[in-house]
Design a protein around this motif. Sequence first.
Motif, PDB file in Angstrom:
ATOM      1  N   LEU A 158       9.356   6.060  18.121  1.00 36.77           N
ATOM      2  CA  LEU A 158       9.527   7.162  17.160  1.00 36.77           C
ATOM      3  C   LEU A 158       9.868   6.675  15.753  1.00 36.77           C
ATOM      4  CD1 LEU A 158       9.717  10.177  16.465  1.00 36.77           C
ATOM      5  CD2 LEU A 158      12.084  10.142  17.263  1.00 36.77           C
ATOM      6  N   GLN A 159      10.844   5.771  15.649  1.00 37.48           N
ATOM      7  CA  GLN A 159      11.257   5.365  14.300  1.00 37.48           C
ATOM      8  C   GLN A 159      10.132   4.634  13.571  1.00 37.48           C
ATOM      9  OE1 GLN A 159      13.623   6.970  13.092  1.00 37.48           O
ATOM     10  NE2 GLN A 159      14.347   7.646  15.102  1.00 37.48           N
ATOM     11  N   GLU A 160       9.402   3.802  14.312  1.00 32.43           N
ATOM     12  CA  GLU A 160       8.272   3.082  13.704  1.00 32.43           C
ATOM     13  C   GLU A 160       7.179   4.081  13.300  1.00 32.43           C
ATOM     14  OE1 GLU A 160       9.798   2.236  16.467  1.00 32.43           O
ATOM     15  OE2 GLU A 160      10.305   0.110  16.363  1.00 32.43           O
ATOM     16  N   THR A 161       6.981   5.100  14.129  1.00 33.78           N
ATOM     17  CA  THR A 161       5.959   6.105  13.816  1.00 33.78           C
ATOM     18  C   THR A 161       6.352   6.899  12.573  1.00 33.78           C
ATOM     19  OG1 THR A 161       5.522   6.255  16.178  1.00 33.78           O
ATOM     20  CG2 THR A 161       4.563   7.971  14.805  1.00 33.78           C
ATOM     21  N   ARG A 162       7.643   7.239  12.470  1.00 32.25           N
ATOM     22  CA  ARG A 162       8.106   7.944  11.262  1.00 32.25           C
ATOM     23  C   ARG A 162       7.933   7.059  10.028  1.00 32.25           C
ATOM     24  NH1 ARG A 162      13.816   9.105  11.468  1.00 32.25           N
ATOM     25  NH2 ARG A 162      13.631  10.810   9.982  1.00 32.25           N
ATOM     26  N   ASP A 163       8.253   5.774  10.186  1.00 31.91           N
ATOM     27  CA  ASP A 163       8.054   4.846   9.062  1.00 31.91           C
ATOM     28  C   ASP A 163       6.590   4.810   8.655  1.00 31.91           C
ATOM     29  OD1 ASP A 163      10.653   3.957   8.645  1.00 31.91           O
ATOM     30  OD2 ASP A 163      10.527   2.442  10.223  1.00 31.91           O
ATOM     31  N   ALA A 164       5.710   4.715   9.663  1.00 30.52           N
ATOM     32  CA  ALA A 164       4.274   4.641   9.381  1.00 30.52           C
ATOM     33  C   ALA A 164       3.802   5.923   8.696  1.00 30.52           C
ATOM     34  CB  ALA A 164       3.503   4.409  10.676  1.00 30.52           C
ATOM     35  N   ALA A 165       4.306   7.055   9.174  1.00 32.44           N
ATOM     36  CA  ALA A 165       3.905   8.342   8.600  1.00 32.44           C
ATOM     37  C   ALA A 165       4.355   8.438   7.137  1.00 32.44           C
ATOM     38  CB  ALA A 165       4.502   9.487   9.411  1.00 32.44           C
ATOM     39  N   ALA A 166       5.576   8.005   6.884  1.00 32.12           N
ATOM     40  CA  ALA A 166       6.087   8.030   5.507  1.00 32.12           C
ATOM     41  C   ALA A 166       5.237   7.111   4.624  1.00 32.12           C
ATOM     42  CB  ALA A 166       7.554   7.604   5.480  1.00 32.12           C
ATOM     43  N   GLN A 167       4.853   5.967   5.170  1.00 30.75           N
ATOM     44  CA  GLN A 167       4.044   5.027   4.382  1.00 30.75           C
ATOM     45  C   GLN A 167       2.660   5.592   4.076  1.00 30.75           C
ATOM     46  OE1 GLN A 167       4.149   1.340   6.577  1.00 30.75           O
ATOM     47  NE2 GLN A 167       6.346   1.107   6.161  1.00 30.75           N
ATOM     48  N   ILE A 168       2.092   6.279   5.061  1.00 30.06           N
ATOM     49  CA  ILE A 168       0.776   6.899   4.830  1.00 30.06           C
ATOM     50  C   ILE A 168       0.867   7.903   3.691  1.00 30.06           C
ATOM     51  CG2 ILE A 168      -0.909   8.520   5.817  1.00 30.06           C
ATOM     52  CD1 ILE A 168      -0.263   7.136   8.580  1.00 30.06           C
ATOM     53  N   ARG A 169       1.912   8.712   3.747  1.00 27.33           N
ATOM     54  CA  ARG A 169       2.072   9.735   2.709  1.00 27.33           C
ATOM     55  C   ARG A 169       2.346   9.083   1.345  1.00 27.33           C
ATOM     56  NH1 ARG A 169      -0.123  13.130   2.324  1.00 27.33           N
ATOM     57  NH2 ARG A 169       1.244  14.739   1.507  1.00 27.33           N
ATOM     58  N   ASP A 170       3.160   8.040   1.339  1.00 27.55           N
ATOM     59  CA  ASP A 170       3.453   7.359   0.066  1.00 27.55           C
ATOM     60  C   ASP A 170       2.203   6.701  -0.514  1.00 27.55           C
ATOM     61  OD1 ASP A 170       6.062   8.117   0.075  1.00 27.55           O
ATOM     62  OD2 ASP A 170       6.870   6.202   0.772  1.00 27.55           O
ATOM     63  N   ARG A 171       1.401   6.118   0.372  1.00 26.99           N
ATOM     64  CA  ARG A 171       0.181   5.450  -0.090  1.00 26.99           C
ATOM     65  C   ARG A 171      -0.713   6.449  -0.827  1.00 26.99           C
ATOM     66  NH1 ARG A 171      -4.315   3.866   3.830  1.00 26.99           N
ATOM     67  NH2 ARG A 171      -5.857   2.895   2.477  1.00 26.99           N
ATOM     68  N   VAL A 172      -0.798   7.654  -0.283  1.00 27.42           N
ATOM     69  CA  VAL A 172      -1.597   8.695  -0.928  1.00 27.42           C
ATOM     70  C   VAL A 172      -0.965   9.108  -2.251  1.00 27.42           C
ATOM     71  CG1 VAL A 172      -2.272  11.115  -0.749  1.00 27.42           C
ATOM     72  CG2 VAL A 172      -2.571   9.586   1.208  1.00 27.42           C
ATOM     73  N   LEU A 173       0.328   9.366  -2.204  1.00 24.97           N
ATOM     74  CA  LEU A 173       0.993   9.929  -3.387  1.00 24.97           C
ATOM     75  C   LEU A 173       1.042   8.926  -4.540  1.00 24.97           C
ATOM     76  CD1 LEU A 173       3.861  11.776  -1.500  1.00 24.97           C
ATOM     77  CD2 LEU A 173       1.857  12.823  -2.574  1.00 24.97           C
ATOM     78  N   ASN A 174       1.096   7.641  -4.197  1.00 27.96           N
ATOM     79  CA  ASN A 174       1.117   6.629  -5.254  1.00 27.96           C
ATOM     80  C   ASN A 174      -0.220   6.508  -5.983  1.00 27.96           C
ATOM     81  OD1 ASN A 174       3.790   6.020  -4.844  1.00 27.96           O
ATOM     82  ND2 ASN A 174       3.368   4.409  -3.343  1.00 27.96           N
ATOM     83  N   ASN A 175      -1.258   7.088  -5.388  1.00 35.58           N
ATOM     84  CA  ASN A 175      -2.585   7.005  -5.999  1.00 35.58           C
ATOM     85  C   ASN A 175      -3.348   8.305  -5.723  1.00 35.58           C
ATOM     86  OD1 ASN A 175      -4.616   5.820  -7.399  1.00 35.58           O
ATOM     87  ND2 ASN A 175      -5.035   4.188  -5.905  1.00 35.58           N
ATOM     88  N   LEU A 176      -2.666   9.411  -5.967  1.00 38.17           N
ATOM     89  CA  LEU A 176      -3.186  10.699  -5.506  1.00 38.17           C
ATOM     90  C   LEU A 176      -4.552  11.032  -6.115  1.00 38.17           C
ATOM     91  CD1 LEU A 176      -2.670  13.193  -3.766  1.00 38.17           C
ATOM     92  CD2 LEU A 176      -1.455  14.231  -5.674  1.00 38.17           C
ATOM     93  N   GLY A 177      -4.712  10.739  -7.401  1.00 37.41           N
ATOM     94  CA  GLY A 177      -5.976  11.050  -8.069  1.00 37.41           C
ATOM     95  C   GLY A 177      -7.155  10.384  -7.356  1.00 37.41           C
ATOM     96  N   HIS A 178      -6.989   9.143  -7.026  1.00 42.21           N
ATOM     97  CA  HIS A 178      -8.042   8.401  -6.342  1.00 42.21           C
ATOM     98  C   HIS A 178      -8.446   9.063  -5.024  1.00 42.21           C
ATOM     99  CE1 HIS A 178     -10.146   5.112  -4.326  1.00 42.21           C
ATOM    100  NE2 HIS A 178      -9.312   5.307  -3.307  1.00 42.21           N
TER     101      HIS A 178
END
Lengths: 466, 242
Positions: free
Chosen positions: A46-66
């Motif tokens: 669970l904790q690793e999955t939450r980390d992965a989910a947060a990273q996926i969302r951050d990856r998008v938000l850091n380059n949202l326009g793209h």
Amino acid sequence: MRNASFDFKRQVTVKLADERLQQALSRLQSRFVEGRSAVISEIHDLQETRDAAAQIRDRVLNNLGHWLLEFEERATSRGAVVHWAETVEDANRIVAEIAALHNVKTAAKSKSMVSEECGLNEALEKAGVEVVETDLGEYILQKAHEAPSHIVAPVVHKNKEEISDLFEKVHGLPRKTGIAELCREAREVLRPAFLNADMGISGANFLIAETGSALIVTNEGNGRLVTTLPRVHVAITGIEKVVPTLEDLSTLLRLLPRSATGQSITNYVSLLTGKRGEGDPEGPEHFHIVLLDNGRSSLLGTPMQEMLRCIRCGACMNHCPVYQNIGGHAYGWVYPGPMGSILTPLLDGIEKAPDLPNASTLCGACAVVCPVKIPLPDLLRKLREKQLTLGIRPQRETALLKAWSWLALHPRAYALATKIAVRAMNLMGGSKGLLHRLPGASGWTDGRDFPAPEGKTFRELYKERS
Amino acid sequence: MRIGLFVTCLVDSMRPKIGFATLRLLKAAGCVVFVPESQTCCGQPGYNSGDSKTAKELALKFLSEFESFDYIVIPSGSCAGMIRVHYPALFEDEPELLDRFLNIAERTFELTDFLHRIVRLEKMPGTFRGRLTYHDSCSGLRELDVYKQPRALLARMPGVVLKEMVESTTCCGFGGTFSVKYGELSTRMSDNKCRHITETHAGAIAGGDLGCLLNIEGRLRRNGDHDTRVLHIAEILAGEED
């Protein structure tokens, strides 16, 4: 949607006294808290999955326009039309124009919180389009002329009897009391709405950049009908909902239904890609995707960006002891609970919701269950900081805060002040050692006694004894 | 082992006996305890009211008062959480100070965490006979993972019968200034907590944070319950005599 967050404190009083609401809210614990707890343990990492989910969302938000442009390109290549709405007015205008373009008279709608944000139904009615909500909860609310009180379970504030009364009144049919009967009646009333609708309106839980698809998770099947039967399908959602790949989606989908409704998976997971192609047996002839900004992009690159990770599961409100006691309507706008206490001031104006960031004990229960690890208490605290900087806190409060700060930074004055205060309060406490009233702190003493201090400070006594 | 005791502003002013109980426990564990006289408040009320500037000044004050000790012990999960979690966050952009705050954070402990995990106190100096229920305060629980520690210590006291309440980890509604600003809401939350306490038929409710305990006691008494004792975990473990 009109913002009534300013009225929060008064609403708290009303909601705490509303016995029917209190009874309805008492079911949150077993339905959502225990429900989540029972299935979230299926995720062994669970904790690793939450980390992965947060990273996926951050990856998008850091380059949202793209990612948005990539999504637009793929969606367009499959025959969808992507529309960009900077404001809710833009979104409403765009959907009304789509309706006019395709000569739409009636629309069937599945659940969408972004459409609530826009007040889309009202705007469409004004443009001469009849809108029928087809999610059972939203249908009930449409008939009752009420707003959702929860982002996943919009009608959680109502009990069965209220719905029986309502259906009897608006359907003009003999009163039903069983849940199955009530559902059957709604289904029968709604069926023509699906069949007759010229346009289907849905939200989108996610947008997938690599395929140009919109994804919706539902339990009632109305979402499928709305997105496939009518000639025109409009999906409306926020710009932050994009994820790069189907693989990323699968990570988020492990968390979303479990966090939201305590389900390992929802009854329906619909991946909607493009309009009906040649030879396709079903699907809309026209597929429009309306992407709403409404202040979201202004959070990018700021300390509040983490809020945009939100996947709208509602776990934060289900686990919030404030929400559990007052329900969603008290918050006054579209999004209630901890996520709403952050989104409301951020999207609709910090001055419109002075109470929301403060009406939390910062207990942290929300952050523990958030599937994308949004540090909700930290963000609430940052909003408090912003309120203070902008000078929108009550004067008395800021004066007290200043006095406290000065004292805490001046130990000798602090020692003297506490020495006097604890003696005075000790005397006020009398033989029982309880203060029934405390000037300036009626918020405490209206509902509680204040246990009196012992009479001397620890540091005084420590000095005396050593 | 040189211990700095940060007694907390609430214990200092409201319940000095909790401070003395803490001293007895630390002495029983063989610690040499110092109480810096100039200590006031960790800064959390300001921090949670949006005043990071004062919180930072108080963090620096704390650093100057406590940096020299081997360990810093605090009879509160809330204040310990402020120092362990939030002080470093406040100095994120100041590398030299951040190092010092991270260093002091590692040496700062909530009382039961310290007694159970660091000094491994086996024999409690106090005695307590009877049924007891335990409230898990939010910051200690969620910021410091304090859950098993007080229970492990209580289990070493032969007279204690722990009766767990339902939702022991749900907030009691205190929340610092929240309890005054949103009194009605706060009272309802403490009412729920009191109901769960009463349902255990325990003669006493214990916890690790005085703020929560004052809130709970205040509501119990207003509801007419003058019998259920409301005690800090230190008072149970160390015994109440001083």
